[in-house]
Design a protein around this motif. Structure first.
Motif, PDB file in Angstrom:
ATOM      1  N   SER A   1     -38.140 -10.658   3.142  1.00  0.00           N
ATOM      2  CA  SER A   1     -38.987 -10.564   4.338  1.00  0.00           C
ATOM      3  C   SER A   1     -40.056  -9.489   4.183  1.00  0.00           C
ATOM      4  O   SER A   1     -41.183  -9.648   4.667  1.00  0.00           O
ATOM      5  CB  SER A   1     -38.133 -10.285   5.579  1.00  0.00           C
ATOM      6  OG  SER A   1     -37.424  -9.071   5.462  1.00  0.00           O
TER       7      SER A   1
ATOM      8  N   ASN B   1     -36.367 -10.795  10.961  1.00  0.00           N
ATOM      9  CA  ASN B   1     -37.114 -10.161   9.871  1.00  0.00           C
ATOM     10  C   ASN B   1     -38.485 -10.800   9.651  1.00  0.00           C
ATOM     11  O   ASN B   1     -39.357 -10.191   9.018  1.00  0.00           O
ATOM     12  CB  ASN B   1     -36.320 -10.229   8.567  1.00  0.00           C
ATOM     13  CG  ASN B   1     -35.186  -9.220   8.523  1.00  0.00           C
ATOM     14  OD1 ASN B   1     -35.175  -8.253   9.278  1.00  0.00           O
ATOM     15  ND2 ASN B   1     -34.231  -9.452   7.639  1.00  0.00           N
TER      16      ASN B   1
ATOM     17  N   LYS C   1     -35.559  -3.188   7.543  1.00  0.00           N
ATOM     18  CA  LYS C   1     -35.007  -4.550   7.515  1.00  0.00           C
ATOM     19  C   LYS C   1     -33.786  -4.700   6.623  1.00  0.00           C
ATOM     20  O   LYS C   1     -33.259  -5.807   6.469  1.00  0.00           O
ATOM     21  CB  LYS C   1     -36.070  -5.587   7.129  1.00  0.00           C
ATOM     22  CG  LYS C   1     -37.294  -5.603   8.040  1.00  0.00           C
ATOM     23  CD  LYS C   1     -38.260  -6.713   7.655  1.00  0.00           C
ATOM     24  CE  LYS C   1     -39.484  -6.697   8.559  1.00  0.00           C
ATOM     25  NZ  LYS C   1     -40.434  -7.801   8.231  1.00  0.00           N
TER      26      LYS C   1
ATOM     27  N   TYR D   1     -31.029  -5.482  15.189  1.00  0.00           N
ATOM     28  CA  TYR D   1     -30.112  -5.336  14.081  1.00  0.00           C
ATOM     29  C   TYR D   1     -28.705  -4.925  14.487  1.00  0.00           C
ATOM     30  O   TYR D   1     -27.847  -4.743  13.619  1.00  0.00           O
ATOM     31  CB  TYR D   1     -30.694  -4.321  13.080  1.00  0.00           C
ATOM     32  CG  TYR D   1     -31.985  -4.817  12.482  1.00  0.00           C
ATOM     33  CD1 TYR D   1     -31.989  -5.688  11.405  1.00  0.00           C
ATOM     34  CD2 TYR D   1     -33.211  -4.472  13.057  1.00  0.00           C
ATOM     35  CE1 TYR D   1     -33.177  -6.180  10.897  1.00  0.00           C
ATOM     36  CE2 TYR D   1     -34.397  -4.955  12.541  1.00  0.00           C
ATOM     37  CZ  TYR D   1     -34.372  -5.811  11.458  1.00  0.00           C
ATOM     38  OH  TYR D   1     -35.550  -6.310  10.963  1.00  0.00           O
TER      39      TYR D   1
END
Length: 328
Positions: A29, A58, A191, A324
């Motif tokens: 990503s 992402n 990420k 997340y």
């Protein structure tokens, strides 16, 4: 990653078809974001397998065609391949303990798909370029010297065996000019996966610091680690795909070789994390990856220092925490 000043990248990738296998994951990503800055035409292929870090969030803000598919099912994404396409193979389940307990399943995720990819590429022009992300753990463990691309091979677990087998499958069965292999060291940054099992040392430390959790640090923090910020890794991926021919297709992307205590101190300074303790239990020091070939062939070396990389990572996760908390 801001690459707008790199005209070589802009010229090469502008309107070029770029296919990212595992493009919803950490490395894929971030690569997609950089390719968007180069005005590439991006196709992301990802099956969002649990434990791989694949997360649709992402790709927020990234203009890409997304195909939810196992990469093995080339029939689902092969139509995106064009004569000058670059295929970035970032798909893997990078779990070094889990794989030893689930050998067949690891093989299905980390090796079998390569057979289908090779079969498909055999039909297509040799101008297509395949960049495969491999791992430093294919090497024999040593702390005595820098590892070169020609150091002794002794994969440390089933995942590493399958990674090395994949490298050799591509090298044996595809034309030389198609294949490029990057062996990566510990990569961190925005990420990355911060939940689930086997986050890696740096991932575990970042997770603990963000959540102010207790953490035991072995060897009094003196064990050395070779770590690389994601922007530097992406720059290496973009660079190796542009090389027309390699006498030997393997190149290292080594990072900053630092003691664990430096990572801990940096996280503590940035987040205020204090719930960690040092102990004298043994922890293996791993040799750094030599980057001499990367310097010579790609004009590449890591540019992001530890403080900047950790600061960027913490800032990102603090701003995007909700995305997340349930990350795969």
């Amino acid at each position: 990653m801001n690459i707008n000043n790199n005209m070589d990248f802009m010229k090469f990738y502008h309107e070029r078809s770029a296919i990212i296998l595992g493009g919803c994951g950490f490395i894929g990503s971030n690569l997609a974001s950089a390719l968007q800055d180069c005005f590439a035409r991006i196709t992301v292929v990802d099956d969002l397998i649990s434990g791989t870090g694949g997360n649709r969030c992402n790709l927020d803000g990234i203009s890409a065609d997304f195909i939810k598919s196992n990469i093995q099912d080339v029939c689902n994404w092969g139509s995106a391949i064009e004569p000058d396409s670059v295929i970035f193979h970032c798909a893997a389940k990078n779990t070094h303990k889990w794989c030893n307990l689930h050998i067949e399943e690891d093989c299905k995720i980390n090796y079998y798909p390569q057979l289908s990819i090779v079969k498909e590429l055999h039909k297509l022009p040799t101008t297509i370029r395949l960049v495969y992300c491999s791992t430093r753990t294919v090497y024999k463990i040593t702390s005595n010297t820098d590892l070169t691309e020609f150091s002794d091979i002794a994969p440390q677990d089933v995942y590493s065996i399958h990674s090395y087998a994949s490298e050799n499958l591509f090298r044996l069965l595809l034309p030389k000019q198609q294949v490029r292999i990057l062996r990566l060291t510990n990569t961190y940054g925005p990420k990355q996966r911060l939940s689930g099992e086997e986050l890696g040392l740096v991932g575990e430390l970042i997770h603990a610091a963000l959540n102010n959790k207790n953490y035991q640090i072995f060897h009094n923090g003196k064990a050395m680690r070779d770590i690389n910020y994601i922007d530097d890794v992406v720059r290496g991926l973009l660079s190796i795909a542009m090389i027309d021919d390699l006498d030997y297709p393997v190149i290292h992307l080594g990072g900053n070789w630092v003691p664990t205590k430096d990572v801990v101190q940096c996280l503590s300074d940035i987040t205020g994390w204090v719930n960690y303790e040092y102990n004298d239990s043994f922890s293996q020091t791993f040799s750094p990856l030599s980057i001499n070939r990367a310097k010579q062939i790609l004009d590449w070396q890591p540019l992001v220092n530890l403080k900047t990389g950790i600061t960027n990572t913490i800032d990102y996760f603090q701003e995007n925490k909700n995305k997340y908390e349930e990350s795969r």
